[in-house]
Scaffold this motif. Structure first.
Motif, short mmCIF file in Angstrom:
data_model
loop_
_atom_site.label_atom_id
_atom_site.label_comp_id
_atom_site.label_asym_id
_atom_site.label_seq_id
_atom_site.Cartn_x
_atom_site.Cartn_y
_atom_site.Cartn_z
N GLN A 12 0.82 -1.21 0.00
CA GLN A 12 0.00 0.00 0.00
C GLN A 12 0.85 1.26 0.00
N SER A 13 0.31 2.30 -0.59
CA SER A 13 0.97 3.61 -0.56
C SER A 13 0.79 4.22 0.83
N PRO A 14 1.59 5.24 1.17
CA PRO A 14 1.43 5.90 2.47
C PRO A 14 0.08 6.63 2.58
N ALA A 15 -0.23 7.07 3.78
CA ALA A 15 -1.50 7.77 4.04
C ALA A 15 -1.62 9.05 3.21
N ASN A 19 -3.54 5.46 1.05
CA ASN A 19 -3.42 4.02 1.33
C ASN A 19 -3.93 3.14 0.18
N ILE A 20 -3.66 3.56 -1.05
CA ILE A 20 -4.08 2.83 -2.24
C ILE A 20 -3.14 1.64 -2.44
N GLU A 21 -3.69 0.52 -2.90
CA GLU A 21 -2.84 -0.63 -3.21
C GLU A 21 -2.05 -0.31 -4.48
N ILE A 22 -0.72 -0.33 -4.37
CA ILE A 22 0.13 0.00 -5.53
C ILE A 22 0.78 -1.23 -6.14
N GLY A 23 0.60 -2.38 -5.51
CA GLY A 23 1.16 -3.60 -6.07
C GLY A 23 1.01 -4.78 -5.15
N ASN A 41 3.56 5.44 -11.03
CA ASN A 41 3.39 6.81 -11.52
C ASN A 41 2.14 7.41 -10.89
N LEU A 42 2.02 8.72 -10.97
CA LEU A 42 0.91 9.40 -10.31
C LEU A 42 -0.44 9.07 -10.95
N ALA A 43 -0.44 8.56 -12.17
CA ALA A 43 -1.70 8.16 -12.79
C ALA A 43 -2.33 6.99 -12.04
N THR A 44 -1.51 6.06 -11.57
CA THR A 44 -2.04 4.93 -10.81
C THR A 44 -2.45 5.33 -9.41
N LEU A 45 -1.93 6.47 -8.94
CA LEU A 45 -2.27 6.96 -7.61
C LEU A 45 -3.44 7.94 -7.63
N GLY A 46 -4.03 8.14 -8.81
CA GLY A 46 -5.25 8.94 -8.84
C GLY A 46 -5.28 10.11 -9.80
N ASP A 47 -4.14 10.71 -10.17
CA ASP A 47 -4.16 11.88 -11.03
C ASP A 47 -3.64 11.50 -12.43
N VAL A 48 -4.55 11.28 -13.37
CA VAL A 48 -4.19 10.81 -14.70
C VAL A 48 -3.34 11.83 -15.46
N LYS A 49 -3.52 13.11 -15.20
CA LYS A 49 -2.77 14.14 -15.91
C LYS A 49 -1.28 14.10 -15.60
N LYS A 50 -0.92 13.52 -14.48
CA LYS A 50 0.48 13.51 -14.06
C LYS A 50 1.13 12.15 -14.28
N GLN A 51 0.88 11.56 -15.45
CA GLN A 51 1.45 10.25 -15.74
C GLN A 51 2.94 10.32 -16.06
N ASN A 52 3.51 11.51 -16.22
CA ASN A 52 4.93 11.67 -16.48
C ASN A 52 5.76 11.65 -15.19
N THR A 53 5.12 11.49 -14.06
CA THR A 53 5.80 11.54 -12.77
C THR A 53 5.77 10.16 -12.11
N ILE A 55 6.92 7.88 -8.61
CA ILE A 55 7.29 7.96 -7.20
C ILE A 55 7.77 6.59 -6.77
N LYS A 56 8.92 6.56 -6.11
CA LYS A 56 9.49 5.31 -5.62
C LYS A 56 9.14 5.15 -4.15
N PHE A 57 8.57 4.01 -3.81
CA PHE A 57 8.19 3.69 -2.44
C PHE A 57 9.08 2.56 -1.92
N ILE A 58 9.38 2.59 -0.63
CA ILE A 58 10.12 1.51 0.04
C ILE A 58 9.22 0.94 1.12
N VAL A 59 9.12 -0.39 1.17
CA VAL A 59 8.31 -1.05 2.20
C VAL A 59 9.06 -0.95 3.53
#
Length: 182
Positions: A12-15, A19-23, A41-53, A55-59
């Motif tokens: 899951q992504s951070p709060a 807390n969206i499931e990212i993988g 990318n930010l498109a999978t986290l909710g903002d489709v316009k920002k698909q060029n960005t 974000i790297k997450f660490i568990v």
């Protein structure tokens, strides 16, 4: 290595990102996830316009059978960076470490001027960018800066600051990541 039946564990992504499931990842023991990296990318986290960005997450920990993550870095997709700088425009880049409230971070700004610029103008834009970002980041924590980057408020402020020197076509932060001190 212990062999056994693998099970799929949700990550899951951070709060801050809802807390969206990212993988998901197959592991024999959920504790094997700790320290693993996942990029979204930010498109999978909710903002489709920002698909060029991206974000790297660490568990960081396992809660209720799910991997809880923390933001490690913010970066632009390389194809977007190449597409941003056109033939008749100057691309100005820099890389430096900034002090934050809680730790340090490496930042790589990307400025594309409206036209080709002389070396002195490029140098002035680079110096003003560095001064602005060091001042801006010194007042905020890592997560606050990541939040400003995803909302595009930091880039807007920087662009408004730089356009007094020379017209700026694109003003982005190419990379923003936690600084690892070896």
């Amino acid at each position: 290595m212990v062999k056994g039946k693998k099970k799929w564990v949700s990550i899951q992504s951070p709060a801050d990102f809802g807390n969206i499931e990212i993988g998901e990842c197959p592991v024999t023991d959920a504790d094997q996830l700790i320290g693993r990296a996942i990029v979204a990318n930010l498109a999978t986290l909710g903002d489709v316009k920002k698909q060029n960005t991206k974000i790297k997450f660490i568990v960081k920990e396992i809660k209720e059978g799910k991997g809880v993550t923390e933001v490690e870095s913010f970066m632009l997709v390389s194809s977007y960076v190449k597409r941003a700088a056109r033939r008749s425009k100057s691309k100005i880049e820099d890389s430096f470490v900034v002090k934050l409230k809680d730790n340090s971070a490496k930042i790589k700004p990307l400025i594309v001027a409206a036209n080709k610029v002389k070396g002195s103008v490029g140098k002035e834009l680079r110096q003003e960018t560095k001064k602005f970002l060091i001042n801006y980041c010194s007042k905020k924590s890592f997560n606050e800066v990541i939040d400003d980057l995803t909302k595009y408020s930091m880039q807007k402020d920087l662009k408004n600051h730089l356009k007094k020197i020379y017209p700026v076509y694109i003003c982005e932060i190419r990379v923003f990541e936690r600084f690892k001190n070896n």
